[in-house]
Design a protein around this motif. Sequence first.
Motif, PDB file in Angstrom:
ATOM      1  N   ASN A   1       1.393  48.555 -23.298  1.00  0.00           N
ATOM      2  CA  ASN A   1       1.883  49.828 -22.774  1.00  0.00           C
ATOM      3  C   ASN A   1       2.975  49.617 -21.728  1.00  0.00           C
ATOM      4  O   ASN A   1       2.774  48.925 -20.731  1.00  0.00           O
ATOM      5  CB  ASN A   1       0.736  50.630 -22.152  1.00  0.00           C
ATOM      6  CG  ASN A   1      -0.177  51.237 -23.195  1.00  0.00           C
ATOM      7  OD1 ASN A   1       0.109  51.181 -24.391  1.00  0.00           O
ATOM      8  ND2 ASN A   1      -1.285  51.821 -22.751  1.00  0.00           N
ATOM      9  N   GLY A   2       4.131  50.202 -21.985  1.00  0.00           N
ATOM     10  CA  GLY A   2       5.237  50.123 -21.042  1.00  0.00           C
ATOM     11  C   GLY A   2       6.037  48.839 -21.081  1.00  0.00           C
ATOM     12  O   GLY A   2       7.079  48.741 -20.419  1.00  0.00           O
ATOM     13  N   LEU A   3       5.590  47.853 -21.845  1.00  0.00           N
ATOM     14  CA  LEU A   3       6.308  46.577 -21.895  1.00  0.00           C
ATOM     15  C   LEU A   3       7.500  46.657 -22.838  1.00  0.00           C
ATOM     16  O   LEU A   3       7.522  47.436 -23.796  1.00  0.00           O
ATOM     17  CB  LEU A   3       5.375  45.449 -22.344  1.00  0.00           C
ATOM     18  CG  LEU A   3       4.219  45.081 -21.424  1.00  0.00           C
ATOM     19  CD1 LEU A   3       3.541  43.799 -21.928  1.00  0.00           C
ATOM     20  CD2 LEU A   3       4.656  44.914 -19.981  1.00  0.00           C
ATOM     21  N   ARG A   4       8.507  45.831 -22.580  1.00  0.00           N
ATOM     22  CA  ARG A   4       9.684  45.735 -23.432  1.00  0.00           C
ATOM     23  C   ARG A   4       9.385  44.741 -24.558  1.00  0.00           C
ATOM     24  O   ARG A   4       9.251  43.548 -24.307  1.00  0.00           O
ATOM     25  CB  ARG A   4      10.890  45.277 -22.618  1.00  0.00           C
ATOM     26  CG  ARG A   4      11.272  46.234 -21.478  1.00  0.00           C
ATOM     27  CD  ARG A   4      12.161  45.559 -20.459  1.00  0.00           C
ATOM     28  NE  ARG A   4      11.476  44.436 -19.804  1.00  0.00           N
ATOM     29  CZ  ARG A   4      12.025  43.643 -18.896  1.00  0.00           C
ATOM     30  NH1 ARG A   4      13.301  43.835 -18.523  1.00  0.00           N
ATOM     31  NH2 ARG A   4      11.328  42.659 -18.356  1.00  0.00           N
TER      32      ARG A   4
ATOM     33  N   GLN B   1       8.016  49.803 -25.165  1.00  0.00           N
ATOM     34  CA  GLN B   1       9.461  50.029 -25.235  1.00  0.00           C
ATOM     35  C   GLN B   1      10.035  49.112 -26.315  1.00  0.00           C
ATOM     36  O   GLN B   1      10.229  47.920 -26.090  1.00  0.00           O
ATOM     37  CB  GLN B   1      10.115  49.718 -23.886  1.00  0.00           C
ATOM     38  CG  GLN B   1       9.635  50.573 -22.734  1.00  0.00           C
ATOM     39  CD  GLN B   1      10.335  50.194 -21.444  1.00  0.00           C
ATOM     40  OE1 GLN B   1      11.559  50.037 -21.403  1.00  0.00           O
ATOM     41  NE2 GLN B   1       9.561  50.023 -20.377  1.00  0.00           N
ATOM     42  N   LEU B   2      10.282  49.689 -27.461  1.00  0.00           N
ATOM     43  CA  LEU B   2      10.756  48.893 -28.596  1.00  0.00           C
ATOM     44  C   LEU B   2      12.237  48.585 -28.441  1.00  0.00           C
ATOM     45  O   LEU B   2      13.060  49.486 -28.274  1.00  0.00           O
ATOM     46  CB  LEU B   2      10.504  49.657 -29.893  1.00  0.00           C
ATOM     47  CG  LEU B   2      10.819  48.914 -31.195  1.00  0.00           C
ATOM     48  CD1 LEU B   2       9.900  47.715 -31.361  1.00  0.00           C
ATOM     49  CD2 LEU B   2      10.683  49.858 -32.389  1.00  0.00           C
TER      50      LEU B   2
ATOM     51  N   ASP C   1       9.700  41.489 -22.246  1.00  0.00           N
ATOM     52  CA  ASP C   1       8.387  41.027 -21.792  1.00  0.00           C
ATOM     53  C   ASP C   1       7.661  40.246 -22.870  1.00  0.00           C
ATOM     54  O   ASP C   1       6.848  39.358 -22.581  1.00  0.00           O
ATOM     55  CB  ASP C   1       7.531  42.229 -21.375  1.00  0.00           C
ATOM     56  CG  ASP C   1       8.155  43.017 -20.245  1.00  0.00           C
ATOM     57  OD1 ASP C   1       8.395  42.401 -19.179  1.00  0.00           O
ATOM     58  OD2 ASP C   1       8.420  44.223 -20.412  1.00  0.00           O
ATOM     59  N   THR C   2       7.943  40.572 -24.125  1.00  0.00           N
ATOM     60  CA  THR C   2       7.269  39.943 -25.254  1.00  0.00           C
ATOM     61  C   THR C   2       8.118  40.150 -26.495  1.00  0.00           C
ATOM     62  O   THR C   2       9.088  40.914 -26.488  1.00  0.00           O
ATOM     63  CB  THR C   2       5.861  40.542 -25.463  1.00  0.00           C
ATOM     64  OG1 THR C   2       5.212  39.874 -26.560  1.00  0.00           O
ATOM     65  CG2 THR C   2       5.924  42.033 -25.743  1.00  0.00           C
TER      66      THR C   2
END
Length: 265
Positions: A136-139, A160-161, A180-181
């Motif tokens: 959730n909320g990660l890029r 965040q896609l 982030d991942t």
Amino acid sequence: MKLKLLSLAALMALGLNAAHAAEGELVIGTEGAYPPFSMADASGNVTGFDADVGNAVCEKLNLKCRFVVQAFDGLIPALNAKRFDIIISGMSITDERKKQIDFSNSYAEFPNQFVAKKGSPLAEANDLDTLKKDLNGLRVGVQGGTTHAAYVEKNMPDAQLMTYDTLDQMQIDLSSGRLDTAFSDTSAQNDFLAKPEGGDFVLVPYVIDSASDATLGDGLGIGIRKDEAELKDKINAALCELGADGTLKASSEKWFKMDISRNCK
């Protein structure tokens, strides 16, 4: 050098028309920037698992291979525009793609994983619910036009896609902290982790099997235009032989250190 023309008798025996083998070759579209499936050097020479598959299929059909490098999201339009004869580029067989092109039998399947910074909460996610919560909320980086992009968009709506044209571009942003991942097949992730820039990252434990969600497709297939039934039959027969004689398994183990090949059912 111009390739030697096949005789008309040879073409008829193969069941291929002159549009495919006018100069004794099969033209293959591939991305060329997705190791270890396909990698193109500065001279345009293509290597990797899919290059091995293409060359082996061509050998079975008594044709020469010629690879054309094309951005992944442009492969299907280019195939339908007859820029090349088939696609071999780590392309998953999905219902959405089957609306546009046909596919051979699947010749390989693979698991999929996220990567995360060492020590981060995401790096410990070992079930789907935890994974979704931690994202959730990660890029999240994905390659555009892929099943991985479709999967994240469908199943992780609060992430965040961020899409990229190539795997290299995505990995640069990941290692520099602009992501982030990232989500991809496990083999591509392992390739990134083996590089110096991947040293601070690990695979997220939860493995997402291709069979777990329709967006990830039903294994890898060779893309073929819808009006090429005879070519499809010949390619399927070649793939069956390559599975039976161990060629696909050997190439898979060479590039992935494991067997991701599929044999005829």
